[in-house]
Design a protein around this motif. Structure first.
Motif, PDB file in Angstrom:
ATOM      1  N   ALA A 107       0.815  -1.220   0.000  1.00 18.09           N
ATOM      2  CA  ALA A 107       0.000   0.000   0.000  1.00 18.09           C
ATOM      3  C   ALA A 107       0.848   1.269   0.000  1.00 18.09           C
ATOM      4  N   SER A 108       1.916   1.293   0.777  1.00 20.76           N
ATOM      5  CA  SER A 108       2.767   2.485   0.827  1.00 20.76           C
ATOM      6  C   SER A 108       3.501   2.699  -0.495  1.00 20.76           C
ATOM      7  N   LEU A 109       3.912   1.610  -1.123  1.00 24.05           N
ATOM      8  CA  LEU A 109       4.559   1.724  -2.429  1.00 24.05           C
ATOM      9  C   LEU A 109       3.579   2.263  -3.467  1.00 24.05           C
ATOM     10  N   ARG A 110       2.379   1.730  -3.473  1.00 20.21           N
ATOM     11  CA  ARG A 110       1.357   2.224  -4.417  1.00 20.21           C
ATOM     12  C   ARG A 110       1.066   3.703  -4.164  1.00 20.21           C
ATOM     13  N   ALA A 111       0.974   4.090  -2.901  1.00 24.03           N
ATOM     14  CA  ALA A 111       0.708   5.489  -2.559  1.00 24.03           C
ATOM     15  C   ALA A 111       1.818   6.408  -3.061  1.00 24.03           C
ATOM     16  N   ALA A 112       3.037   5.892  -3.125  1.00 27.31           N
ATOM     17  CA  ALA A 112       4.174   6.673  -3.611  1.00 27.31           C
ATOM     18  C   ALA A 112       4.339   6.563  -5.127  1.00 27.31           C
ATOM     19  N   GLY A 113       3.441   5.822  -5.787  1.00 30.82           N
ATOM     20  CA  GLY A 113       3.482   5.716  -7.245  1.00 30.82           C
ATOM     21  C   GLY A 113       4.336   4.599  -7.795  1.00 30.82           C
ATOM     22  N   TRP A 114       4.869   3.737  -6.919  1.00 30.66           N
ATOM     23  CA  TRP A 114       5.696   2.629  -7.369  1.00 30.66           C
ATOM     24  C   TRP A 114       4.819   1.571  -8.039  1.00 30.66           C
ATOM     25  N   GLU A 115       5.422   0.784  -8.924  1.00 31.32           N
ATOM     26  CA  GLU A 115       4.694  -0.249  -9.656  1.00 31.32           C
ATOM     27  C   GLU A 115       5.313  -1.621  -9.434  1.00 31.32           C
ATOM     28  N   PRO A 116       4.472  -2.648  -9.253  1.00 22.99           N
ATOM     29  CA  PRO A 116       5.023  -4.011  -9.185  1.00 22.99           C
ATOM     30  C   PRO A 116       5.439  -4.434 -10.595  1.00 22.99           C
ATOM     31  N   VAL A 117       6.626  -5.042 -10.705  1.00 26.28           N
ATOM     32  CA  VAL A 117       7.113  -5.439 -12.031  1.00 26.28           C
ATOM     33  C   VAL A 117       7.374  -6.934 -12.152  1.00 26.28           C
ATOM     34  N   ALA A 118       7.474  -7.637 -11.038  1.00 25.71           N
ATOM     35  CA  ALA A 118       7.717  -9.083 -11.100  1.00 25.71           C
ATOM     36  C   ALA A 118       7.368  -9.718  -9.760  1.00 25.71           C
ATOM     37  N   VAL A 119       7.009 -10.992  -9.831  1.00 26.97           N
ATOM     38  CA  VAL A 119       6.775 -11.786  -8.627  1.00 26.97           C
ATOM     39  C   VAL A 119       7.843 -12.858  -8.594  1.00 26.97           C
ATOM     40  N   ARG A 120       8.510 -12.985  -7.463  1.00 29.41           N
ATOM     41  CA  ARG A 120       9.594 -13.954  -7.310  1.00 29.41           C
ATOM     42  C   ARG A 120       9.154 -15.065  -6.356  1.00 29.41           C
ATOM     43  N   PRO A 121       9.433 -16.319  -6.699  1.00 32.56           N
ATOM     44  CA  PRO A 121       9.087 -17.420  -5.790  1.00 32.56           C
ATOM     45  C   PRO A 121      10.035 -17.431  -4.586  1.00 32.56           C
ATOM     46  N   PRO A 122       9.677 -18.160  -3.555  1.00 27.47           N
ATOM     47  CA  PRO A 122      10.588 -18.272  -2.399  1.00 27.47           C
ATOM     48  C   PRO A 122      11.931 -18.860  -2.828  1.00 27.47           C
ATOM     49  N   ARG A 123      12.997 -18.368  -2.213  1.00 19.91           N
ATOM     50  CA  ARG A 123      14.343 -18.901  -2.465  1.00 19.91           C
ATOM     51  C   ARG A 123      14.639 -19.996  -1.454  1.00 19.91           C
ATOM     52  N   ARG A 124      15.392 -20.987  -1.899  1.00 19.53           N
ATOM     53  CA  ARG A 124      15.830 -22.033  -0.967  1.00 19.53           C
ATOM     54  C   ARG A 124      17.067 -21.597  -0.213  1.00 19.53           C
ATOM     55  N   GLY A 125      17.759 -20.619  -0.722  1.00 23.36           N
ATOM     56  CA  GLY A 125      18.980 -20.105  -0.114  1.00 23.36           C
ATOM     57  C   GLY A 125      19.784 -19.365  -1.157  1.00 23.36           C
ATOM     58  N   TRP A 126      20.906 -18.796  -0.751  1.00 26.66           N
ATOM     59  CA  TRP A 126      21.736 -18.036  -1.683  1.00 26.66           C
ATOM     60  C   TRP A 126      22.671 -18.924  -2.475  1.00 26.66           C
ATOM     61  N   SER A 127      22.922 -20.119  -2.017  1.00 24.86           N
ATOM     62  CA  SER A 127      23.855 -21.002  -2.715  1.00 24.86           C
ATOM     63  C   SER A 127      23.201 -21.566  -3.974  1.00 24.86           C
ATOM     64  N   CYS A 128      23.954 -21.590  -5.059  1.00 29.24           N
ATOM     65  CA  CYS A 128      23.485 -22.186  -6.313  1.00 29.24           C
ATOM     66  C   CYS A 128      24.690 -22.820  -7.000  1.00 29.24           C
ATOM     67  N   PRO A 129      24.490 -23.694  -7.981  1.00 23.91           N
ATOM     68  CA  PRO A 129      25.614 -24.388  -8.600  1.00 23.91           C
ATOM     69  C   PRO A 129      26.701 -23.444  -9.139  1.00 23.91           C
ATOM     70  N   SER A 130      26.299 -22.313  -9.697  1.00 22.91           N
ATOM     71  CA  SER A 130      27.288 -21.396 -10.261  1.00 22.91           C
ATOM     72  C   SER A 130      27.980 -20.541  -9.207  1.00 22.91           C
ATOM     73  N   ARG A 131      27.373 -20.414  -8.021  1.00 19.51           N
ATOM     74  CA  ARG A 131      27.961 -19.630  -6.922  1.00 19.51           C
ATOM     75  C   ARG A 131      27.658 -20.311  -5.600  1.00 19.51           C
ATOM     76  N   PRO A 132      28.362 -21.404  -5.280  1.00 19.36           N
ATOM     77  CA  PRO A 132      28.096 -22.083  -4.010  1.00 19.36           C
ATOM     78  C   PRO A 132      28.485 -21.197  -2.819  1.00 19.36           C
ATOM     79  N   ARG A 133      27.626 -21.180  -1.808  1.00 21.56           N
ATOM     80  CA  ARG A 133      27.879 -20.380  -0.612  1.00 21.56           C
ATOM     81  C   ARG A 133      27.434 -21.151   0.610  1.00 21.56           C
ATOM     82  N   ALA A 134      28.136 -20.939   1.699  1.00 17.59           N
ATOM     83  CA  ALA A 134      27.760 -21.548   2.970  1.00 17.59           C
ATOM     84  C   ALA A 134      26.926 -20.547   3.755  1.00 17.59           C
ATOM     85  N   GLY A 135      25.991 -21.040   4.546  1.00 20.18           N
ATOM     86  CA  GLY A 135      25.176 -20.163   5.385  1.00 20.18           C
ATOM     87  C   GLY A 135      24.229 -19.326   4.541  1.00 20.18           C
ATOM     88  N   GLY A 136      23.955 -18.110   4.997  1.00 20.50           N
ATOM     89  CA  GLY A 136      23.097 -17.199   4.258  1.00 20.50           C
ATOM     90  C   GLY A 136      21.675 -17.683   4.119  1.00 20.50           C
TER      91      GLY A 136
END
Length: 156
Positions: A107-136
């Protein structure tokens, strides 16, 4: 602006406010600039603006509002979001983005004129095959990507 006034705040002041008031996040690690909203002598909200977290959006001409926190004062969020974008444009930036959780209505974003541009699914974590990471560990919640009014289009 409902008796609100903008005021400069240091990164340390903004972080302390976020740590005290934000519903589900701690303060970020860095920023480009921070803005405060005050009512009388009382700080009622802050916005912290930094480089986009997603490297895909970090073009050198884009910013991300990484945190907005208020004490619930009416119109403080939209005031801070609008001020952040005005400041970013004044500094030569062409795009500003932010995210909300899927359980937030924006609501606050809409009131300020911002627009939704994409919906992102939940992430399993920051680690991925191309950038493995511990923790996070990340929250298992979807996100909506928003952009400020008049922002340049996302890189393809």
């Amino acid at each position: 602006m409902s008796g609100l006034r903008l005021e400069p705040v240091t990164f340390a002041q903004a972080c302390a406010f976020v740590d005290e008031q934000h519903r589900h996040h701690r303060a970020p690690r860095g920023h480009k600039f921070s803005i405060g909203a005050a009512q009388g002598e009382r700080l009622v909200g802050v916005a912290i603006v930094g480089r986009p977290v997603a490297r895909h959006y970090d073009t050198g001409r884009a910013l991300e509002v990484t945190r907005v926190a208020t004490d619930g004062t009416r119109n403080a969020c939209s005031t801070l979001l609008s001020a952040a974008w005005r400041a970013g444009r004044a500094l030569g930036y062409e795009r500003m983005i932010t995210y909300t959780r899927s359980d937030e209505d924006g609501a606050s974003l809409r009131a300020a004129g911002w627009e939704p541009v994409a919906v992102r699914p939940p992430r399993r974590g920051w680690s991925c095959p191309s950038r493995p990471r511990a923790g996070g560990e990340v929250e298992q919640v979807g996100r909506t990507l928003w952009q400020a009014p008049g922002s340049a289009q996302a890189p393809s």
